[in-house]
Design an enzyme around this catalytic site. Structure first.
Site, short mmCIF file in Angstrom:
data_model
loop_
_atom_site.label_atom_id
_atom_site.label_comp_id
_atom_site.label_asym_id
_atom_site.label_seq_id
_atom_site.Cartn_x
_atom_site.Cartn_y
_atom_site.Cartn_z
N THR A 83 -12.08 25.32 -4.34
CA THR A 83 -13.20 24.73 -5.05
C THR A 83 -14.27 24.37 -4.02
O THR A 83 -14.09 24.62 -2.82
CB THR A 83 -12.73 23.46 -5.78
OG1 THR A 83 -12.19 22.56 -4.80
CG2 THR A 83 -11.68 23.78 -6.83
N LYS A 132 0.06 13.11 -11.63
CA LYS A 132 0.08 14.48 -12.17
C LYS A 132 1.40 14.75 -12.90
O LYS A 132 1.41 15.46 -13.91
CB LYS A 132 -0.15 15.51 -11.06
CG LYS A 132 -1.59 15.55 -10.55
CD LYS A 132 -2.55 16.05 -11.62
CE LYS A 132 -3.93 16.35 -11.06
NZ LYS A 132 -4.84 16.90 -12.07
N TYR A 164 -0.94 10.46 -6.23
CA TYR A 164 -1.50 11.65 -6.88
C TYR A 164 -0.42 12.45 -7.59
O TYR A 164 -0.55 12.77 -8.77
CB TYR A 164 -2.21 12.51 -5.83
CG TYR A 164 -2.73 13.82 -6.35
CD1 TYR A 164 -3.91 13.87 -7.08
CD2 TYR A 164 -2.06 15.01 -6.09
CE1 TYR A 164 -4.41 15.08 -7.56
CE2 TYR A 164 -2.55 16.21 -6.57
CZ TYR A 164 -3.71 16.25 -7.30
OH TYR A 164 -4.19 17.45 -7.77
#
Length: 192
Positions: free
Chosen positions: A119, A88, A84
């Site tokens: 979120t 990014k 990840y």
């Protein structure tokens, strides 16, 4: 992009918010090739595809702004999210390259790096940890953030989506007309 131009008449800005990278939250040894491929496709290539479609439209329209999203972890990679954070970081590099390549055509490119933001996914985790650990709901995620994730945030809380959105809106606007190639943390002062 063609549909956006058809419906809006012109496009002056694009916010690229792809990239949950669900399979990328693994360490080097446990991440399979499939995890890497899935994460690179979801995080990096999805951003590349949007930018590839947006740049010609913005250049033809006389300029505009692209805002991509990376993550605070590009500055502080965690051992449990190697694919990840790597993807990014690729978004950051591509964004800076776009800023240099298309700035003279009036296209600005900037990257926002959110920290932990509440979120829907994290909100559901708040409920989960509160129930699982018997903690008050309003402090459950903040405790997990410190105790399990090792995150020290100066503001002592998670971000709200609208706080990230406000920064993106600013970077898309003409008020940010001289901001190009920037990497903007929206992380509450996360201690790396």
């Amino acid at each position: 992009m063609a549909q956006a131009v058809e419906q809006l008449g012109s496009v002056r800005g694009v916010a690229v918010t792809t990239g949950l990278g669900v399979n990328g939250h693994r360490d080097l040894m446990s991440a399979t090739d499939a995890d890497w491929e899935s994460t690179l496709d979801d995080v990096l290539l999805a951003t590349v595809r949007v930018c590839r479609a947006a740049v010609p439209v913005l250049v033809d329209g006389g300029g505009g702004s692209i805002v991509t999203t990376a993550a605070y972890s590009v500055r502080a990679p965690k051992p449990h999210q190697v694919p990840y954070a790597t993807a990014k970081a690729g978004v950051v590099t591509m964004t800076k390259a776009l800023a240099k390549a298309y700035g003279s055509s009036g296209v600005r490119a900037n990257c926002v790096c959110p920290g932990a933001t509440e979120t829907e996914i994290l909100a559901s985790l708040r409920d989960h940890y509160a129930a699982e650990r018997g903690w008050p709901r309003e402090e459950a995620l903040e405790r997990v953030m410190v105790e399990d994730w090792g995150m020290q945030v100066a503001l002592g809380r998670l971000g709200r989506p609208e706080e990230v959105g406000d920064v993106i809106a600013f970077l898309l606007s003409e008020r940010a007309a001289y901001v190009n190639g920037a990497l903007v943390n929206v992380d509450g002062g996360t201690d790396f």
